[in-house]
Design a protein around this motif. Structure first.
Motif, PDB file in Angstrom:
ATOM      1  N   GLY A  42       0.820  -1.178   0.009  1.00 38.60           N
ATOM      2  CA  GLY A  42      -0.255  -0.052   0.024  1.00 38.60           C
ATOM      3  C   GLY A  42       0.782   1.161   0.006  1.00 38.60           C
ATOM      4  N   THR A  61      -6.004  -1.587  -6.299  1.00 43.50           N
ATOM      5  CA  THR A  61      -6.362  -2.125  -4.584  1.00 43.50           C
ATOM      6  C   THR A  61      -6.171  -3.600  -4.510  1.00 43.50           C
ATOM      7  N   LEU A 108      -4.118  -4.423  -1.342  1.00 44.22           N
ATOM      8  CA  LEU A 108      -4.416  -3.455  -0.288  1.00 44.22           C
ATOM      9  C   LEU A 108      -5.269  -4.096   0.822  1.00 44.22           C
ATOM     10  N   ARG A 146      -6.653   0.724   1.296  1.00 44.96           N
ATOM     11  CA  ARG A 146      -7.635   1.107   0.459  1.00 44.96           C
ATOM     12  C   ARG A 146      -8.366   2.408   0.607  1.00 44.96           C
ATOM     13  N   GLU A 147      -8.789   2.639   1.900  1.00 44.27           N
ATOM     14  CA  GLU A 147      -9.368   3.862   2.013  1.00 44.27           C
ATOM     15  C   GLU A 147      -8.420   5.030   1.689  1.00 44.27           C
ATOM     16  N   SER A 204      -9.919  -1.239 -12.816  1.00 48.47           N
ATOM     17  CA  SER A 204     -10.043  -2.233 -12.078  1.00 48.47           C
ATOM     18  C   SER A 204     -11.334  -3.212 -11.993  1.00 48.47           C
ATOM     19  N   GLU A 209     -15.951  -0.693  -6.454  1.00 49.56           N
ATOM     20  CA  GLU A 209     -14.777   0.587  -6.285  1.00 49.56           C
ATOM     21  C   GLU A 209     -15.049   1.388  -7.546  1.00 49.56           C
TER      22      GLU A 209
END
Lengths: 329, 498
Positions: B144, B168, B171, B176-177, B197, B202
């Motif tokens: 990350g 992501t 992660l 992610r946040e 993605s 997401e």
């Protein structure tokens, strides 16, 4: 393995070459009182200069995950050309310039093969190794040439009271060290060695960087050739033979990875070169059978590389990811 | 407002196969564009054109109002386009500052200006929320953190357009946040992003606009509001994908014979007191956050890592020794990263599939391989995993899409006729269509009597697929749920550190 032993062992392994170096010095020192004389140590440094300089060039190439097997041949061809020129009456500076020029030309040829034509470095420089050796043998008709005394004078010349070869080697090492640690070019070489594709994607001109290292290696080989000639004063048909391996060994002993991206010239390659030379020098002092030299040198190189791989294995083992801290026992 | 980037009828073919056909769409300034499509739909090719790794055969691109025809990755950088690649493009032995400014170090004469380098690096790291000293080696960063560093690198040359490719996949939830917050912040600064993605939720949550690619053509585009996951999926696969997960059958535990029994398994610092039973015909899921010990557990079970306490038995026989012996007892492991340790990327489909069972096709006395036997086995297993017929046996697996690569890994293990399969992230980075096929395959295996252990970061996948679910948290089992009691929030609670 308990943490205490781990703490004791790791620094030892981390400096395997240094430890071996110390062991070799102490060993020879105990075996012969002549080893630790100022004269002998100065002599050792003079002898190690050539290997160190060639090793510096090799380190640059190894850092990019390449290899330059042609350095020994570069030394030979350059020496042969210089010998021919001086025997034809050319003055010393012309001969020296010719040597450097040969180094640059062969370096450029290697670069052309590796970068432009995409030949594997190992194969390309193996080719130039044979071409160089063959060309040199043809040029000299396999006869040894004695060089004028002006060459030998170079080897015994003093700069500010110090012998010229180690001074020259020190200058080369210092420049190389600053280049590798403090210039964009140097840092980018590490990136190229770690991942060629990655370096390209990061926007680097990988081709240009690779050309530079092969030309640099040729240049260093030529300089190393001059230093060797200054000690021998003659060009024999075996001049420079196997020097690619001593150079690679010096770099690897100094911690430079054959896979690229890791290592350096100082203290790395310098230490490696001096270690190799110490072994040879010590054996000479002990009057050992000359046929044993390669065996002993090889054994020490093996030991160093073995220690290094043990270190990586142990580190990988100890460094294994922990998810939670161990409860106190 | 005029668009920042325009694709105008862009086309590209490889060896006569058209992979992009007249692709046109715009990326507006300050917009996040979600780019979705199955593997092989042409997303990577499109991004390679944008990044200067490939050149289009037809059409053109415009960036910031001017014609844009990059010939080298450097050109993309000079134009102000930054890439955050799926396989992160960083150098672990160099430090953060060097990674950020590798291509344009601040210099004085030939030397790097260290103060300026570290000052500028620290400022950039601050902006992406990485509070680390600029001299930290990148090797010490988590995935990350590396992602954030790549974004910082794009900001180092003030990129106006940043491409995030599958950012992501590896992660953790907090990471992610953090990434999402950064994406929104960059958009607020007026930059544009292309967000690629497979996690459609997401994409819909982050993107302003969505572009759907299928077989090299744009099959849908519009504002994110016009799409929902069902519509996206049907556009991506070109048909209504009624059911992602196979119907839960009355299978599972019908037989009840314990296949894999784990008792009191422990390894200091890794896992603690793990006990469970995987039954014949059962699909058992393991959920847990990144770093909960999921992968480590699979590695211990397969004999790759040591364990200090506990026992493992398969069909009543104790499992000890190296993987080779465990394979003989009927164990199989599909690893987390097929590229790193699941496949020989440069070897052919045939060679990869044959790898585990090669010895069985060796004929005495000279142990020569029976080519006919191998070919027959390969043909059978290809059909079983539904490997696309257009792929040849001799094709190097690196030329395959993620979904097909994963099928090759499965095929390799199926030939060994395993009794228990350990599947670590079996659908990571593969498209919806291939996902559904792999789920189907998992159920078929269970129906035929195998026990399947599925490790996954996607809770939806586990609840859709499994008969029973265990939750790992810091190396311990902190929850067990049977299919009729699946409750996402309860599962998540068990997974979060207390």
């Amino acid at each position: 393995m308990n943490p205490t032993r781990q703490r004791l062992l790791l620094p030892l392994l981390n400096h395997a070459t240094l430890v071996l170096f110390a062991a070799v010095l102490v060993g020879f020192g105990l075996l012969s009182p002549k080893f630790f004389t100022a004269a002998n140590l100065a002599n050792l440094l003079v002898q190690a200069s050539s290997t160190a300089v060639v090793g510096v060039g090799m380190t640059f190439v190894l850092l990019t995950a390449g290899v330059d097997l042609s350095v020994g041949s570069v030394m030979f061809v350059a020496a042969a050309v210089a010998g021919k020129l001086t025997l034809a009456g050319a003055p010393l500076p012309v001969a020296l310039l010719a040597i450097v020029a040969v180094g640059l030309v062969v370096g450029a040829l290697n670069a052309l093969l590796v970068v432009r034509l995409g030949v594997l470095a190992f194969i390309a420089t193996l080719g130039t190794l044979y071409i160089g050796r063959g060309f040199g043998l043809w040029l000299t008709q396999t006869r040894a040439m004695n060089l004028p005394d002006s060459f030998l004078a170079l080897g015994t010349a003093k700069v500010a009271g110090l012998p010229l070869p180690p001074v020259l080697a020190a200058v080369v090492v210092a420049l190389a060290h600053v280049t590798l640690t403090r210039t964009p070019f140097g840092r980018q070489l590490y990136a190229v060695g770690a991942s060629r594709e990655g370096a390209k994607k990061a926007g680097l001109n990988v081709g240009r960087l690779l050309v530079a290292v092969y030309v640099l290696s040729g240049f260093c080989a030529a300089l190393g050739g001059i230093l060797s000639l200054a000690q021998l004063g003659a060009v024999s048909p075996t001049f420079g033979t196997n020097r690619e391996f001593t150079a690679i060994a010096a770099a690897v002993l100094g911690g430079t990875s054959l896979f690229g991206g890791r290592g350096g010239v100082f203290p790395g390659t310098v230490l490696g070169a001096i270690l190799i030379q110490s072994v040879e020098n010590g054996l000479v002092i002990l009057n050992a059978d000359p046929y044993l030299y390669p065996l002993v040198t090889a054994a020490i190189i093996f030991l160093a590389v073995l220690l290094d791989s043990t270190r990586s294995r142990l580190q990988a083992h100890w460094g294994r990811r922990r998810i939670f801290d161990e409860p106190a026992e | 407002m005029s668009p920042l980037l325009q694709f105008e009828s862009v086309g590209k073919s490889f060896l006569g196969v058209e992979v992009l056909k007249a692709v046109s769409f715009d990326v507006g300034p300050g917009r996040v564009v979600g780019l979705v499509g199955e593997n092989g739909a042409g997303k990577s090719t499109l991004m390679n054109l944008l990044g200067g790794n490939l050149r289009p055969d037809a059409g053109s691109m415009r960036f910031q109002g001017a014609s844009y025809a990059p010939r080298h990755p450097r050109d993309a950088r000079l134009a102000g386009i930054g890439f955050v690649h799926q396989e992160l493009n960083l150098f672990p032995d160099l430090d953060l500052a060097e990674n950020l400014f590798l291509a344009d170090f601040p210099t004085r004469g030939p030397l790097i200006r260290r103060w300026e380098l570290h000052g500028r690096a620290a400022a950039l790291l601050q902006r992406v929320g990485l509070g680390l000293p600029p001299t930290t080696p990148v090797g010490r960063l988590s995935t990350g953190e590396r992602q954030l560093l790549e974004i910082a690198r794009a900001l180092s040359f003030d990129a106006q357009l940043i491409i995030l490719d599958e950012p992501t996949t590896s992660l953790s939830v907090p990471e992610r946040e953090r990434l999402f917050a950064l994406v929104r912040q960059l958009r607020a600064e007026g930059r544009s992003l292309i967000y690629i993605s497979h996690t459609l939720g997401e994409v819909l949550a982050l993107a302003d606009d969505v572009v759907v690619l299928r077989d090299g053509t744009v099959v849908g585009q519009g504002t994110a509001r016009e799409f929902d996951p069902v519509r996206l999926v049907s556009l991506m696969v070109g048909r209504e994908l009624k059911q992602l997960f196979p119907k839960p059958q009355s299978n599972g535990q019908a037989d009840g014979t314990p296949w894999l029994e784990v008792r009191g398994l422990g390894q200091p610092g890794v896992v603690q007191d793990i006990s469970f039973t995987l039954r014949r015909g059962e699909v058992l899921g393991i959920s847990g956050l990144m770093g909960s010990g999921r992968t480590e557990l699979a590695r211990i079970l397969f004999g790759l890592d040591p364990h200090a306490t506990g026992t493992v038995t398969l069909a009543g026989k104790p499992l000890t020794g190296p993987p080779k012996e465990r394979i003989r007892h009927g164990l199989a492991l599909l690893t987390e990263s097929r590229r790193d340790d699941g496949l020989c990327l440069e070897a052919s489909v045939a060679d990869n599939v044959a790898l585990v069972t090669l010895g069985r096709h060796a004929r005495s006395p000279l142990r020569l391989l029976s080519i006919a036997g191998l070919r027959e086995a390969l043909a059978k297993v290809r059909a079983a995993v539904r490997l696309q017929p257009r792929l040849t046996d001799q094709q190097p697996v690196q030329t395959l899409s993620g979904g097909n690569q994963q099928k090759v890994v499965l095929a390799k293990w199926l030939l060994a006729e395993p009794r228990v399969l350990l599947l670590d992230e079996p659908t990571r980075g593969i498209d919806v269509g291939a996902k559904a096929e792999i789920y189907q395959l998992i159920h078929e295996l269970a129906d035929r009597g195998a026990g399947v252990l599925v490790i996954s970061s996607e809770l939806e996948e586990l609840t859709g697929l499994c008969d029973r679910l265990l939750v790992l948290n810091r190396g311990r089992i902190t929850g067990e749920f049977s299919r009729d009691a699946f409750d996402s929030s309860a599962i998540l609670r068990a997974a979060l550190p207390t």
